[in-house]
Design a protein around this motif. Sequence first.
Motif, PDB file in Angstrom:
ATOM      1  N   ASN A  51     -81.041  70.268  39.561  1.00  0.00           N
ATOM      2  CA  ASN A  51     -80.590  69.411  38.457  1.00  0.00           C
ATOM      3  C   ASN A  51     -79.167  68.908  38.707  1.00  0.00           C
ATOM      4  OD1 ASN A  51     -82.284  71.857  36.705  1.00  0.00           O
ATOM      5  ND2 ASN A  51     -82.946  69.728  36.569  1.00  0.00           N
ATOM      6  N   TYR A  52     -78.346  69.790  39.264  1.00  0.00           N
ATOM      7  CA  TYR A  52     -76.952  69.434  39.549  1.00  0.00           C
ATOM      8  C   TYR A  52     -76.862  68.319  40.591  1.00  0.00           C
ATOM      9  CZ  TYR A  52     -72.217  70.100  41.471  1.00  0.00           C
ATOM     10  OH  TYR A  52     -70.943  69.920  41.936  1.00  0.00           O
ATOM     11  N   THR A  53     -77.562  68.482  41.710  1.00  0.00           N
ATOM     12  CA  THR A  53     -77.502  67.463  42.761  1.00  0.00           C
ATOM     13  C   THR A  53     -78.153  66.152  42.316  1.00  0.00           C
ATOM     14  OG1 THR A  53     -79.514  68.419  43.722  1.00  0.00           O
ATOM     15  CG2 THR A  53     -77.409  69.154  44.620  1.00  0.00           C
ATOM     16  N   ASP A  54     -79.249  66.233  41.571  1.00  0.00           N
ATOM     17  CA  ASP A  54     -79.900  65.006  41.086  1.00  0.00           C
ATOM     18  C   ASP A  54     -78.989  64.243  40.132  1.00  0.00           C
ATOM     19  OD1 ASP A  54     -82.119  65.626  42.550  1.00  0.00           O
ATOM     20  OD2 ASP A  54     -83.295  66.393  40.870  1.00  0.00           O
ATOM     21  N   SER A  55     -78.307  64.957  39.242  1.00  0.00           N
ATOM     22  CA  SER A  55     -77.417  64.290  38.282  1.00  0.00           C
ATOM     23  C   SER A  55     -76.228  63.645  38.990  1.00  0.00           C
ATOM     24  CB  SER A  55     -76.933  65.290  37.229  1.00  0.00           C
ATOM     25  OG  SER A  55     -76.127  66.308  37.815  1.00  0.00           O
ATOM     26  N   LYS A  56     -75.721  64.287  40.050  1.00  0.00           N
ATOM     27  CA  LYS A  56     -74.612  63.688  40.794  1.00  0.00           C
ATOM     28  C   LYS A  56     -75.068  62.448  41.554  1.00  0.00           C
ATOM     29  CE  LYS A  56     -71.239  65.889  42.584  1.00  0.00           C
ATOM     30  NZ  LYS A  56     -70.343  66.740  43.371  1.00  0.00           N
ATOM     31  N   ASN A  57     -76.283  62.478  42.080  1.00  0.00           N
ATOM     32  CA  ASN A  57     -76.815  61.296  42.767  1.00  0.00           C
ATOM     33  C   ASN A  57     -76.955  60.123  41.810  1.00  0.00           C
ATOM     34  OD1 ASN A  57     -76.989  62.592  45.262  1.00  0.00           O
ATOM     35  ND2 ASN A  57     -79.072  63.318  44.894  1.00  0.00           N
ATOM     36  N   MET A  58     -77.413  60.376  40.583  1.00  0.00           N
ATOM     37  CA  MET A  58     -77.506  59.308  39.583  1.00  0.00           C
ATOM     38  C   MET A  58     -76.118  58.837  39.169  1.00  0.00           C
ATOM     39  SD  MET A  58     -80.614  60.718  37.166  1.00  0.00           S
ATOM     40  CE  MET A  58     -80.638  59.217  36.182  1.00  0.00           C
ATOM     41  N   PHE A  59     -75.164  59.746  39.117  1.00  0.00           N
ATOM     42  CA  PHE A  59     -73.784  59.400  38.781  1.00  0.00           C
ATOM     43  C   PHE A  59     -73.192  58.440  39.816  1.00  0.00           C
ATOM     44  CE2 PHE A  59     -69.259  59.918  38.563  1.00  0.00           C
ATOM     45  CZ  PHE A  59     -68.945  60.338  37.287  1.00  0.00           C
ATOM     46  N   PRO A  65     -75.803  52.986  38.105  1.00  0.00           N
ATOM     47  CA  PRO A  65     -75.307  54.346  37.842  1.00  0.00           C
ATOM     48  C   PRO A  65     -75.675  54.821  36.438  1.00  0.00           C
ATOM     49  CG  PRO A  65     -73.510  52.764  37.713  1.00  0.00           C
ATOM     50  CD  PRO A  65     -74.707  52.007  38.192  1.00  0.00           C
ATOM     51  N   LYS A  66     -76.125  56.062  36.355  1.00  0.00           N
ATOM     52  CA  LYS A  66     -76.408  56.702  35.071  1.00  0.00           C
ATOM     53  C   LYS A  66     -75.654  58.021  35.009  1.00  0.00           C
ATOM     54  CE  LYS A  66     -79.427  53.776  33.316  1.00  0.00           C
ATOM     55  NZ  LYS A  66     -79.183  53.061  32.047  1.00  0.00           N
ATOM     56  N   ARG A  67     -74.804  58.152  33.998  1.00  0.00           N
ATOM     57  CA  ARG A  67     -73.962  59.337  33.911  1.00  0.00           C
ATOM     58  C   ARG A  67     -74.482  60.374  32.921  1.00  0.00           C
ATOM     59  NH1 ARG A  67     -67.643  58.235  34.972  1.00  0.00           N
ATOM     60  NH2 ARG A  67     -67.876  56.905  36.807  1.00  0.00           N
ATOM     61  N   TYR A  68     -75.428  60.022  32.103  1.00  0.00           N
ATOM     62  CA  TYR A  68     -75.826  60.947  31.038  1.00  0.00           C
ATOM     63  C   TYR A  68     -76.439  62.243  31.554  1.00  0.00           C
ATOM     64  CZ  TYR A  68     -80.740  59.356  31.383  1.00  0.00           C
ATOM     65  OH  TYR A  68     -82.018  59.080  31.803  1.00  0.00           O
ATOM     66  N   PRO A  69     -77.209  62.272  32.673  1.00  0.00           N
ATOM     67  CA  PRO A  69     -77.701  63.584  33.131  1.00  0.00           C
ATOM     68  C   PRO A  69     -76.561  64.511  33.526  1.00  0.00           C
ATOM     69  CG  PRO A  69     -78.964  61.805  34.141  1.00  0.00           C
ATOM     70  CD  PRO A  69     -77.759  61.183  33.516  1.00  0.00           C
ATOM     71  N   TYR A  70     -75.530  63.949  34.148  1.00  0.00           N
ATOM     72  CA  TYR A  70     -74.407  64.778  34.593  1.00  0.00           C
ATOM     73  C   TYR A  70     -73.624  65.326  33.406  1.00  0.00           C
ATOM     74  CZ  TYR A  70     -70.075  66.136  36.923  1.00  0.00           C
ATOM     75  OH  TYR A  70     -68.986  66.838  37.358  1.00  0.00           O
ATOM     76  N   TYR A  71     -73.326  64.478  32.433  1.00  0.00           N
ATOM     77  CA  TYR A  71     -72.545  64.937  31.281  1.00  0.00           C
ATOM     78  C   TYR A  71     -73.378  65.824  30.352  1.00  0.00           C
ATOM     79  CZ  TYR A  71     -68.630  62.000  32.625  1.00  0.00           C
ATOM     80  OH  TYR A  71     -67.563  61.456  33.301  1.00  0.00           O
ATOM     81  N   ASN A  72     -74.678  65.620  30.316  1.00  0.00           N
ATOM     82  CA  ASN A  72     -75.542  66.564  29.588  1.00  0.00           C
ATOM     83  C   ASN A  72     -75.514  67.936  30.249  1.00  0.00           C
ATOM     84  OD1 ASN A  72     -76.310  64.728  27.645  1.00  0.00           O
ATOM     85  ND2 ASN A  72     -78.265  64.221  28.606  1.00  0.00           N
ATOM     86  N   LEU A  73     -75.454  67.950  31.579  1.00  0.00           N
ATOM     87  CA  LEU A  73     -75.345  69.219  32.296  1.00  0.00           C
ATOM     88  C   LEU A  73     -74.006  69.892  32.010  1.00  0.00           C
ATOM     89  CD1 LEU A  73     -76.480  71.254  34.308  1.00  0.00           C
ATOM     90  CD2 LEU A  73     -75.606  69.813  36.167  1.00  0.00           C
ATOM     91  N   LEU A  74     -72.921  69.106  31.928  1.00  0.00           N
ATOM     92  CA  LEU A  74     -71.620  69.672  31.586  1.00  0.00           C
ATOM     93  C   LEU A  74     -71.642  70.276  30.184  1.00  0.00           C
ATOM     94  CD1 LEU A  74     -68.935  67.172  32.976  1.00  0.00           C
ATOM     95  CD2 LEU A  74     -69.698  69.344  33.937  1.00  0.00           C
ATOM     96  N   ALA A  75     -72.281  69.581  29.251  1.00  0.00           N
ATOM     97  CA  ALA A  75     -72.387  70.133  27.896  1.00  0.00           C
ATOM     98  C   ALA A  75     -73.173  71.431  27.896  1.00  0.00           C
ATOM     99  CB  ALA A  75     -73.053  69.107  26.966  1.00  0.00           C
ATOM    100  N   ILE A 154     -65.720  58.182  22.397  1.00  0.00           N
ATOM    101  CA  ILE A 154     -67.096  57.714  22.545  1.00  0.00           C
ATOM    102  C   ILE A 154     -67.806  58.639  23.527  1.00  0.00           C
ATOM    103  CG2 ILE A 154     -68.554  55.812  23.355  1.00  0.00           C
ATOM    104  CD1 ILE A 154     -66.411  53.898  22.388  1.00  0.00           C
ATOM    105  N   PRO A 155     -69.003  59.147  23.188  1.00  0.00           N
ATOM    106  CA  PRO A 155     -69.694  60.089  24.082  1.00  0.00           C
ATOM    107  C   PRO A 155     -69.757  59.567  25.514  1.00  0.00           C
ATOM    108  CG  PRO A 155     -70.872  59.900  22.011  1.00  0.00           C
ATOM    109  CD  PRO A 155     -69.788  58.868  21.973  1.00  0.00           C
ATOM    110  N   ARG A 156     -69.382  60.412  26.443  1.00  0.00           N
ATOM    111  CA  ARG A 156     -69.310  60.001  27.848  1.00  0.00           C
ATOM    112  C   ARG A 156     -70.682  59.653  28.410  1.00  0.00           C
ATOM    113  NH1 ARG A 156     -65.521  63.981  26.985  1.00  0.00           N
ATOM    114  NH2 ARG A 156     -63.386  63.342  27.494  1.00  0.00           N
ATOM    115  N   GLN A 157     -71.742  60.218  27.830  1.00  0.00           N
ATOM    116  CA  GLN A 157     -73.092  59.878  28.287  1.00  0.00           C
ATOM    117  C   GLN A 157     -73.390  58.396  28.098  1.00  0.00           C
ATOM    118  OE1 GLN A 157     -72.236  62.440  26.404  1.00  0.00           O
ATOM    119  NE2 GLN A 157     -73.545  64.232  26.673  1.00  0.00           N
ATOM    120  N   ASN A 158     -72.695  57.770  27.133  1.00  0.00           N
ATOM    121  CA  ASN A 158     -72.967  56.378  26.789  1.00  0.00           C
ATOM    122  C   ASN A 158     -72.017  55.395  27.448  1.00  0.00           C
ATOM    123  OD1 ASN A 158     -73.794  58.204  24.349  1.00  0.00           O
ATOM    124  ND2 ASN A 158     -74.995  56.345  24.082  1.00  0.00           N
TER     125      ASN A 158
END
Length: 415
Positions: A51-59, A65-75, A154-158
Amino acid sequence: MRITDKIANVLGYSKTTDLATTQKTITKTGNSYVPTIAPKTISQTRQDIKNYTDSKNMFLNVDNPKRYPYYNLLANIMVDLHLQSQVNNRMRKSLAKPFIFKDATGKIDLELTLQFQNKKFIKDVNIAILETIYYGHSLGEFDYVNNDLVFTIIPRQNVDPVNGFIYTDYTEDKKIDYRIQKEYNSWLIEFGDNKSFGLLDGCIPHVLFKRFAISCYSELCEIYGIPPRVLKTNTQDRVMVSRGEKMLKDMGSAAWFIIDENEEFSFAQGVSTNGDVYKGLISLCNNEMSMGISGTVVGQDTKNGSNGKEKTSVTILGDLVDSDLSLIEEVWSSTVMNSLKTLGIITKDVTYGYAEAKDLEALWKMVVEALPYLEIDVDWIATTFGIKVTGVKKLLANTANTKKLSLEDYESFFV
């Protein structure tokens, strides 16, 4: 508002002051982005390194670019209490520091300082600035609520700060180019690096490994603390199987199973352990997170700790806090102050900063050494050290016989 004693000591005032708030309220006529953000539930399912590597790849995706998986993981990882404590210890030391406003000549603007000292939006702005150290980027918005100026992140996921987009729903492609809006750099301001992951990125693997170690440690406790039970019976006889099930359930909550009397079951012989391997991994993960956030391990290693080591660790953490305060001053000078002047919140030519820190222990030592030879202002002593002075005793003629003073026994000198 009433100035606090803490602010009075920093500014060099010993009396309280009442000032009327003169801030002019400005009605916001532009867009408000925070209310348009669609709330989302953050998944609490088990996370792993994939999940970590996939979220960074999307970041880091260049095309979309999609940042919401990464910031959801941080939460998700921020529920770790050790990581929370490290981040809060560092941030709260900076947030607790009283700020001041200075004019162009470097003189403290007491009126403006007192007027804004207890304004919540200043604390929220500083939190957004400090969080760029951990998350990389912050985008926030000023607005009025019940005639009070507020600041909301503003939520970083957005947010896609690389391309300058705000997504009302981060799972969809509908977006707003916020950098071309008229509210940008006035009502809407951003801080940090557009491409940085922040300090928390290095903590993610350690939190995930720590959870794995704790889970394994828990299973070890269950197996070795309450061994499973085995019943051999004729599994073709349903009456005997039912009676066996009832008997095992009545014996307690430990794991149990039923096998046929002609079957064999045995545990594989593993490495005999009391859980040290898991405790070692948990300790390693905690120490690595401490090193990343605090720059050192503070107050955790009770086995190998020492007074000198702890003092050094606190000094290192203090240096990081000083660096954080410098970051706040820099961002206020380059971004926040311009925004507040544009909105008419601050109309004076002032700078935001912090009073120079004083080493009270070294300062008190100098005071004690100078007392036999110089007259020192008792009001300054009361303001600086918090000692209420009602008079001065006469020194003995032979100063060699005078008892050495310290911060702990000042009452032996002052009446």
